[in-house]
Design an enzyme around this catalytic site. Structure first.
Site, PDB file in Angstrom:
ATOM      1  N   ASP A 195     -11.952   0.846   1.875  1.00 58.16           N
ATOM      2  CA  ASP A 195     -11.024   1.056   2.996  1.00 58.16           C
ATOM      3  C   ASP A 195     -11.800   1.412   4.267  1.00 58.16           C
ATOM      4  OD1 ASP A 195      -8.656   1.341   4.316  1.00 58.16           O
ATOM      5  OD2 ASP A 195      -7.850   2.917   3.026  1.00 58.16           O
TER       6      ASP A 195
ATOM      7  N   ASN B 119      -4.405   5.062  -2.189  1.00 60.02           N
ATOM      8  CA  ASN B 119      -5.588   5.669  -1.564  1.00 60.02           C
ATOM      9  C   ASN B 119      -6.062   6.848  -2.411  1.00 60.02           C
ATOM     10  OD1 ASN B 119      -5.768   4.303   1.211  1.00 60.02           O
ATOM     11  ND2 ASN B 119      -3.606   4.865   1.031  1.00 60.02           N
TER      12      ASN B 119
ATOM     13  N   GLU C  32       0.859  -1.186   0.000  1.00 57.89           N
ATOM     14  CA  GLU C  32       0.000   0.000   0.000  1.00 57.89           C
ATOM     15  C   GLU C  32       0.895   1.235   0.000  1.00 57.89           C
ATOM     16  OE1 GLU C  32      -2.779   0.588   3.270  1.00 57.89           O
ATOM     17  OE2 GLU C  32      -3.616   2.373   2.293  1.00 57.89           O
TER      18      GLU C  32
ATOM     19  N   GLU D  31      -6.130  -4.494   8.353  1.00 61.97           N
ATOM     20  CA  GLU D  31      -4.984  -3.588   8.501  1.00 61.97           C
ATOM     21  C   GLU D  31      -4.789  -3.291   9.985  1.00 61.97           C
ATOM     22  OE1 GLU D  31      -5.986  -0.021   6.326  1.00 61.97           O
ATOM     23  OE2 GLU D  31      -7.307   0.674   7.915  1.00 61.97           O
TER      24      GLU D  31
HETATM   25  P1  C2E Z   1      -5.343   4.003   5.483  1.00 59.13           P
HETATM   26  O1  C2E Z   1      -5.477   3.972   4.035  1.00 59.13           O
HETATM   27  O2  C2E Z   1      -6.344   3.249   6.293  1.00 59.13           O
HETATM   28  O3  C2E Z   1      -3.871   3.532   5.787  1.00 59.13           O
HETATM   29  C1  C2E Z   1      -3.521   2.671   6.795  1.00 59.13           C
HETATM   30  C2  C2E Z   1      -2.936   3.416   7.915  1.00 59.13           C
HETATM   31  O4  C2E Z   1      -2.636   2.508   8.956  1.00 59.13           O
HETATM   32  C3  C2E Z   1      -1.616   4.094   7.560  1.00 59.13           C
HETATM   33  O5  C2E Z   1      -1.554   5.298   8.273  1.00 59.13           O
HETATM   34  C4  C2E Z   1      -0.596   3.095   8.112  1.00 59.13           C
HETATM   35  O6  C2E Z   1       0.650   3.697   8.405  1.00 59.13           O
HETATM   36  C5  C2E Z   1      -1.295   2.655   9.362  1.00 59.13           C
HETATM   37  N1  C2E Z   1      -0.805   1.368   9.820  1.00 59.13           N
HETATM   38  C6  C2E Z   1      -0.344   0.351   9.087  1.00 59.13           C
HETATM   39  N2  C2E Z   1      -0.042  -0.708   9.894  1.00 59.13           N
HETATM   40  C7  C2E Z   1      -0.328  -0.349  11.160  1.00 59.13           C
HETATM   41  C8  C2E Z   1      -0.236  -1.003  12.435  1.00 59.13           C
HETATM   42  O7  C2E Z   1       0.140  -2.150  12.578  1.00 59.13           O
HETATM   43  N3  C2E Z   1      -0.653  -0.309  13.524  1.00 59.13           N
HETATM   44  C9  C2E Z   1      -1.107   0.963  13.415  1.00 59.13           C
HETATM   45  N4  C2E Z   1      -1.485   1.575  14.524  1.00 59.13           N
HETATM   46  N5  C2E Z   1      -1.197   1.608  12.245  1.00 59.13           N
HETATM   47  C10 C2E Z   1      -0.831   0.955  11.110  1.00 59.13           C
HETATM   48  P2  C2E Z   1      -0.982   6.559   7.653  1.00 59.13           P
HETATM   49  O8  C2E Z   1       0.130   6.263   6.768  1.00 59.13           O
HETATM   50  O9  C2E Z   1      -0.816   7.540   8.766  1.00 59.13           O
HETATM   51  O10 C2E Z   1      -2.162   7.043   6.723  1.00 59.13           O
HETATM   52  C11 C2E Z   1      -3.347   7.461   7.284  1.00 59.13           C
HETATM   53  C12 C2E Z   1      -4.423   7.628   6.278  1.00 59.13           C
HETATM   54  O11 C2E Z   1      -4.137   8.704   5.405  1.00 59.13           O
HETATM   55  C13 C2E Z   1      -4.600   6.455   5.370  1.00 59.13           C
HETATM   56  O12 C2E Z   1      -5.351   5.505   6.020  1.00 59.13           O
HETATM   57  C14 C2E Z   1      -5.306   7.059   4.218  1.00 59.13           C
HETATM   58  O13 C2E Z   1      -6.679   7.174   4.472  1.00 59.13           O
HETATM   59  C15 C2E Z   1      -4.693   8.421   4.180  1.00 59.13           C
HETATM   60  N6  C2E Z   1      -3.665   8.453   3.143  1.00 59.13           N
HETATM   61  C16 C2E Z   1      -2.364   8.136   3.241  1.00 59.13           C
HETATM   62  N7  C2E Z   1      -1.744   8.316   2.070  1.00 59.13           N
HETATM   63  C17 C2E Z   1      -2.679   8.754   1.206  1.00 59.13           C
HETATM   64  C18 C2E Z   1      -2.674   9.125  -0.174  1.00 59.13           C
HETATM   65  O14 C2E Z   1      -1.672   9.061  -0.881  1.00 59.13           O
HETATM   66  N8  C2E Z   1      -3.858   9.566  -0.706  1.00 59.13           N
HETATM   67  C19 C2E Z   1      -4.994   9.620   0.023  1.00 59.13           C
HETATM   68  N9  C2E Z   1      -6.123  10.045  -0.561  1.00 59.13           N
HETATM   69  N10 C2E Z   1      -5.042   9.276   1.320  1.00 59.13           N
HETATM   70  C20 C2E Z   1      -3.888   8.852   1.902  1.00 59.13           C
HETATM   71 MG    MG Z   2      -7.661   2.078   6.390  1.00 60.93          MG
HETATM   72 MG    MG Z   3      -5.710   2.750   2.710  1.00 63.95          MG
END
Ligand code: C2E
Ligand code: MG
Ligand code: MG
Length: 699
Positions: free
Chosen positions: A586, A524, A466, A643
């Site tokens: 998601d 995403n 991802e 996830e």
């Molecule tokens: P998401 O798509 O639900 O991404 C999964 C989030 O869970 C990511 O947070 C990831 O770092 C985190 N994660 C993965 N494994 C674990 C784990 O074992 N424990 C915990 N506590 N967290 C875990 P992240 O990277 O902070 O991203 C947050 C959200 O921001 C994403 O949720 C997504 O909705 C958004 N996002 C991130 N990158 C993009 C992007 O390029 N475009 C768009 N539109 N949204 C993005």
């Molecule tokens: Mg998610």
């Molecule tokens: Mg996601």
């Protein structure tokens, strides 16, 4: 007498002074006219046809006076003055006064004017003509014919004297009757009125010259008078139209601005006068409250997009009706464009304005019936007051907008302006600007994508990665991606961001492929990205450019956003499905998916929201939610991804429940693209011992 003292005097005292003034004006007019009235019967008996023609034309012209722009409704300019002046020039003041009496009487009868006003107007006109006559006679302007330069100069002076007399008499009457600042009343629309009255008076010598040639030339003057009148009227109508919103008939942004400016100017002037007066030392400053309510409709755009602009327009008209009904007659209700409305209440303090806001919120929350279908509209209202929360139009508007967004963010109907919230908003706006800047020149901007592996639970094989956004801001450090998306999502920057991410991911996939690493990437996207009709084409072109198969890219859309209005993006989703790009729902479990939509939308997988996965080891509710999602997705033939899998215990439970794919720190944290090949090379799938998993599930 001090002009300012009048404002505070009692109405009865004021009325007394007004009637005294009226008596003086009429007496003066009588004194001026009396010496000339003796000759009237003989002059009338001898008057030629030209006199009667002019008198009749004057009567006819007066039915359509020029109304001056501005607040003084009664400030009409009567074109008949041109003929009355001509009569005076040709046959003397006596006949002019008699004509005036006839004109004023006819006017009073036609318009139902009071005796007081009629008497005053007669006195005012007679006195003005008397003064003009005095100037002409005194300076040798009479007889007019033959006309030399001297006559012309004296005529101009006489016309000016006429206007000054008339204007001062009227202004003083208004001041005595209604109070206010005498100088301000005199100055108000004086320029326009001087031009109109003096222009009409100076037409009189031409009428005289024409009548000298032939009586029948006289009516020709009516044509240019009428033309001037029409032009003035049309321009006035245009001016008024320019201040109206064409859809709702409410005031528009410009009208609101003018009104706020004039209210503020009035206030500033009163304060200055108060400070200069003796009361300034002791008494309290004059209080003038001004409240501005700014509101917009929540989710109006959805109505417009799904039900069409026709329905959207009717909804706006209905909202305009409701607002007008709730506002007082002296409030200004304006539509500022789109679904944004404002109410200017020149008499409310903050508490009262908040109450008005609450009432309006309640009124607007009642469903609107359109084509027999109830439509729910809600509004967010920002309230500011002058001068506490802004001393000019621009500041008041900006602060009202901040308050409105504050209401929206808190889910309240009404909010007032808080400087702390503004600070927050300014910071967010600043960040948005910097993000745009960073995206426009992404090299060294600190924007990067991290990749987190997704592993098939049963086989331990890495099935995808991802892509997750990371932005290391030069001053602010790492910016939380969720926060960033929230800020960008409602702006045009979101499209830039998504296109940047898609471009970057496809470029990276092609680079890995060149190294022999073929992997699928999940990206995403915001549901708003899918509203753009060219989204699928853009992605198709990127895949083509990098010679990637559509199956190598998967898109993740959050459940809450997609399910809010699935029909809107259906066309794009179908197009992506045709392309072969798979879709993942998601954060599943946080929104409200209907079974129908789950079945009908071209989805390939659901991702269980990490809050449930994180909680499932210790919380029975979370565990049962995860179990039911897995069962539901299985029944619908969808792949299930969990996830937020942080530990072995969770991983084992998911395996036992039949979850297909897991993603989380248990396997790997999101990592820069450069680290992925190394991680893959040393990756060993965790071994799932049958006995261990059974034992764990049993506990
Ligand atoms: P998401 O798509 O639900 O991404 C999964 C989030 O869970 C990511 O947070 C990831 O770092 C985190 N994660 C993965 N494994 C674990 C784990 O074992 N424990 C915990 N506590 N967290 C875990 P992240 O990277 O902070 O991203 C947050 C959200 O921001 C994403 O949720 C997504 O909705 C958004 N996002 C991130 N990158 C993009 C992007 O390029 N475009 C768009 N539109 N949204 C993005
Ligand atoms: Mg998610
Ligand atoms: Mg996601």
């Amino acid at each position: 007498m001090q002009p300012t003292s009048l404002r505070n005097s009692a109405p009865s005292e004021r009325a007394g002074r007004f009637y005294a003034y009226l008596t003086v004006v009429i007496a003066a007019a009588l004194a001026v006219a009396a010496p000339f009235l003796a000759d009237v019967p003989s002059a009338a008996a001898e008057a030629p046809v030209a006199f009667w023609l002019m008198a009749v034309l004057a009567l006819v012209l007066d039915t359509r006076p020029f109304v001056t722009p501005g607040p003084r409704q009664s400030a009409a300019v009567y074109p008949s003055v041109c003929f009355v002046f001509a009569i005076m020039l040709m046959w003397g003041l006596g006949l002019a006064v008699v004509t005036l009496v006839a004109l004023v009487a006819a006017h009073a009868w036609l318009h139902g004017r009071s005796a007081t006003r009629t008497a005053f107007n007669l006195g005012q006109y007679v006195a003005s003509f008397g003064v003009a006559h005095g100037v002409l006679a005194g300076l040798g302007g009479l007889p007019l014919l033959p006309v030399g330069w001297r006559q012309v100069a004296v005529l101009a002076l006489a016309a000016a004297a006429w206007f000054v007399t008339s204007h001062l008499l009227v202004s003083t009457a208004i001041w005595l009757r209604f109070g206010g600042d005498w100088r301000r009343i005199v100055r108000r629309s004086a320029g326009y009125e001087a031009l109109s009255w003096i222009g009409l008076l100076l037409l009189a010598p031409l009428v005289v010259a024409a009548a000298d040639q032939s009586t029948w030339l006289v009516p020709l003057v009516v044509a240019p008078l009428y033309a001037a009148h029409r032009a003035a009227r049309l321009s006035q109508e245009h001016e008024q139209l320019a201040l109206l919103d064409s859809l709702t008939g409410l005031a528009n942004r410009k009208a609101l601005r003018l009104r706020i400016d004039s209210e503020i100017a009035g206030h500033v002037e009163r304060v200055a006068r108060h400070a200069a007066s003796r009361a300034g030392a002791t008494g309290e400053a004059p209080e003038r409250l001004l409240a501005l309510l700014l509101l917009d409709l929540d989710r109006f755009k959805d109505v417009n997009d799904t039900l069409g602009h026709g329905v959207g327009d009717r909804l706006l008209v209905e909202v305009a009706h409701r607002l007008s009904r709730e506002a007082d007659p002296d409030h200004v209700v304006a539509r500022l464009g789109g679904d944004e409305f404002a109410i200017l209440a020149p008499d409310l303090d903050e508490a009262a304005a908040m109450k008005l806001g609450q009432r309006i919120g309640l009124l607007l929350s009642e469903p609107v019936q359109l084509d027999g279908m109830p439509l729910d509209v809600h509004s967010s209202i920002g309230v500011v007051t002058y001068p506490e929360q802004g001393e000019d139009y621009a500041t008041l508007m900006r602060h009202a907008e901040v308050a409105m967004y504050q209401a929206k963010a808190r889910g309240d109907t009404v909010a007032t302006y808080l400087p702390e919230a503004d600070h927050h908003t300014a910071e967010r706006l600043g960040l948005l600007g910097e993000l745009r800047h960073a995206l426009e020149s992404p090299r060294d901007s600190g924007i990067e994508l991290y990749y987190q592996p997704q592993v098939a639970i049963a086989s331990g094989e890495v099935v995808a990665v991802e892509a997750l956004l990371r932005w290391r801001h030069p001053e602010r450090g790492n910016i939380n991606p969720e926060e960033l998306i929230r800020i960008a999502e409602h702006s045009a920057v979101m499209r830039l961001l998504t296109f940047h991410v898609l471009g970057e991911v496809t470029r990276q996939l092609a680079a890995w492929a060149a190294e022999g690493l073929v992997v699928r990437a999940a990206v995403n996207v915001s549901v708003r990205d899918l509203h753009a009709p060219d989204f699928a084409d853009h992605l198709a072109a990127l895949l083509d450019d990098h010679q990637l198969k559509a199956a190598q890219v998967q898109l993740e859309i959050t459940e809450g956003a997609l399910m809010a209005d699935p029909r809107r993006v259906l066309a794009t989703l179908r197009r992506l499905d045709e392309l072969g790009v798979a879709l993942s729902l998601d954060d599943f479990g946080t929104g409200y998916s209907s079974m129908l939509h789950l079945r009908r939308l071209p989805l390939a997988e659901v991702k269980i929201d990490r809050s449930f996965v994180l909680g499932m080891a210790n919380d029975d509710d979370d565990a049962s939610i995860v179990r039911s999602i897995i069962e539901l997705a299985g029944a619908l033939g969808l792949r299930v991804v969990a996830e937020g899998v942080e530990d072995e215990r969770t991983w084992r439970r998911l395996a036992a429940q039949g979850c297909h794919v897991a993603q989380g720190w248990f396997y790997a944290r999101p990592m820069p693209a450069g680290e992925l090949p190394g991680w893959l090379a040393q990756y060993r799938p965790p071994r799932l011992l049958r006995s261990a998993s059974r034992a764990d599930v049993a506990t």
